[in-house]
Design a protein around this motif. Structure first.
Motif, PDB file in Angstrom:
ATOM      1  N   VAL A  50       0.829  -1.208   0.000  1.00 13.98           N
ATOM      2  CA  VAL A  50       0.000   0.000   0.000  1.00 13.98           C
ATOM      3  C   VAL A  50       0.862   1.257   0.000  1.00 13.98           C
ATOM      4  O   VAL A  50       0.721   2.125  -0.871  1.00 13.98           O
ATOM      5  CB  VAL A  50      -0.974   0.004   1.201  1.00 13.98           C
ATOM      6  N   SER A  54       1.589   1.900  -3.951  1.00 17.91           N
ATOM      7  CA  SER A  54       0.277   2.528  -4.211  1.00 17.91           C
ATOM      8  C   SER A  54      -0.844   1.509  -4.328  1.00 17.91           C
ATOM      9  O   SER A  54      -1.762   1.669  -5.124  1.00 17.91           O
ATOM     10  CB  SER A  54       0.335   3.409  -5.463  1.00 17.91           C
ATOM     11  N   THR A  56      -4.004  -0.979  -2.660  1.00 11.10           N
ATOM     12  CA  THR A  56      -5.220  -0.717  -1.898  1.00 11.10           C
ATOM     13  C   THR A  56      -5.543  -1.948  -1.073  1.00 11.10           C
ATOM     14  O   THR A  56      -5.547  -3.061  -1.593  1.00 11.10           O
ATOM     15  CB  THR A  56      -6.400  -0.405  -2.837  1.00 11.10           C
ATOM     16  N   GLU A  57      -5.809  -1.737   0.216  1.00  7.65           N
ATOM     17  CA  GLU A  57      -6.215  -2.848   1.060  1.00  7.65           C
ATOM     18  C   GLU A  57      -7.660  -3.209   0.760  1.00  7.65           C
ATOM     19  O   GLU A  57      -8.407  -2.399   0.205  1.00  7.65           O
ATOM     20  CB  GLU A  57      -6.057  -2.493   2.543  1.00  7.65           C
ATOM     21  N   ARG A  59     -11.550  -3.707   1.165  1.00  7.01           N
ATOM     22  CA  ARG A  59     -12.590  -2.952   1.878  1.00  7.01           C
ATOM     23  C   ARG A  59     -12.971  -3.661   3.169  1.00  7.01           C
ATOM     24  O   ARG A  59     -13.014  -4.883   3.214  1.00  7.01           O
ATOM     25  CB  ARG A  59     -13.848  -2.831   1.022  1.00  7.01           C
ATOM     26  N   TRP A  95     -13.355   1.996   4.070  1.00  5.91           N
ATOM     27  CA  TRP A  95     -12.030   2.487   4.436  1.00  5.91           C
ATOM     28  C   TRP A  95     -12.191   3.650   5.409  1.00  5.91           C
ATOM     29  O   TRP A  95     -13.197   4.380   5.351  1.00  5.91           O
ATOM     30  CB  TRP A  95     -11.264   2.974   3.201  1.00  5.91           C
ATOM     31  N   GLU A 120      -4.692  11.661  -5.653  1.00  8.14           N
ATOM     32  CA  GLU A 120      -4.034  10.705  -4.768  1.00  8.14           C
ATOM     33  C   GLU A 120      -3.410  11.450  -3.591  1.00  8.14           C
ATOM     34  O   GLU A 120      -2.944  12.576  -3.737  1.00  8.14           O
ATOM     35  CB  GLU A 120      -2.948   9.959  -5.548  1.00  8.14           C
ATOM     36  N   GLY A 131      -4.093   7.018   0.050  1.00 10.68           N
ATOM     37  CA  GLY A 131      -5.397   6.759  -0.549  1.00 10.68           C
ATOM     38  C   GLY A 131      -5.734   7.859  -1.534  1.00 10.68           C
ATOM     39  O   GLY A 131      -4.844   8.387  -2.209  1.00 10.68           O
ATOM     40  N   ASN A 149      -6.332   4.122   3.252  1.00 16.54           N
ATOM     41  CA  ASN A 149      -6.036   2.741   3.603  1.00 16.54           C
ATOM     42  C   ASN A 149      -5.644   2.688   5.086  1.00 16.54           C
ATOM     43  O   ASN A 149      -4.678   3.340   5.498  1.00 16.54           O
ATOM     44  CB  ASN A 149      -4.860   2.214   2.771  1.00 16.54           C
TER      45      ASN A 149
END
Length: 159
Positions: A50, A54, A56-57, A59, A95, A120, A131, A149
Motif C-alpha cells: 500500500v 500505491s 489498496t487494502e 474494503r 475504508w 491521490e 489513498g 487505507n
C-alpha cells in the motif's frame, strides 16, 4: 496535404496528454527517504504494497475503519501526524474516511491508474501512498472524503 493535417493534430494532442501524465509521475524527494530494501525490512508485506507500491487494502479489512476513539492518525512508515479523530466519519466506503487532513502533512498528486484523473494522497514526509480524496464528503463540513487505507495509518489514542 489536408488529409495529413487532421491525423497529425490528433497525434500531437494525444502526445501532449501523455507527456502531462508522465510529468505527474515524476519521483519527488522527501524528508524521509529509504531504499526499497529498507522499506521492506520495516513494513509488513501489505503495508509495503500500500505505502510504497500505491496498492489498496481490501474494503472493510482495517480495524481503524470502525475506530471511534479520540486520538491522532499517523503515517505508519514515518509517524507523521496526518489526520485527527475529530475529522473522521463513517462514509460507508469500507475504508477510514476523514473530511480534512492536517495541513502541510499530506501531499497530493494526480493518479490516472484507472483511466481517469483521481487525486491521490501521500505522506508529505516520506511519500507513502495513503489513498485518494473525493468531493463526496459531508456537505456541512468540507465536502471532502479522504478515503484512506487503514494499513497506512497508526492510531495514537489521546491520554
Amino acid at each position: 496535404m489536408k488529409k495529413l493535417i487532421v491525423p497529425l493534430l490528433c497525434l500531437f494532442a494525444f502526445s501532449c496528454n501523455t507527456a502531462a501524465q508522465k510529468n505527474n509521475d515524476t519521483k519527488q524527494s522527501f524528508e524521509v527517504s529509504k531504499t526499497e530494501a529498507q522499506w521492506k525490512a520495516q513494513l509488513t508485506d501489505l503495508e509495503y504494497y500500500v505505502l510504497r507500491k500505491s496498492g489498496t487494502e481490501q474494503r472493510f479489512s482495517s480495524p481503524l475503519n470502525k475506530n471511534y476513539k479520540d486520538g491522532i492518525y499517523l503515517c505508519k512508515a514515518c509517524e507523521t501526524p496526518l489526520f485527527k479523530s475529530e475529522h473522521k466519519y463513517d462514509s460507508g466506503s469500507g475504508w477510514p474516511s476523514f473530511d480534512r487532513e492536517i495541513k502541510g502533512n499530506v501531499a497530493f498528486s494526480t493518479d490516472y491508474n484507472l483511466g481517469y484523473a483521481r487525486t491521490e494522497e501521500h505522506c508529505a514526509t516520506c511519500g507513502g501512498h495513503l489513498g485518494h480524496v473525493f468531493n463526496d464528503g459531508p456537505k456541512e463540513t468540507t465536502g471532502k472524503r479522504h478515503c484512506i487505507n487503514g494499513v497506512a495509518l497508526k492510531f495514537i489514542p489521546n491520554k
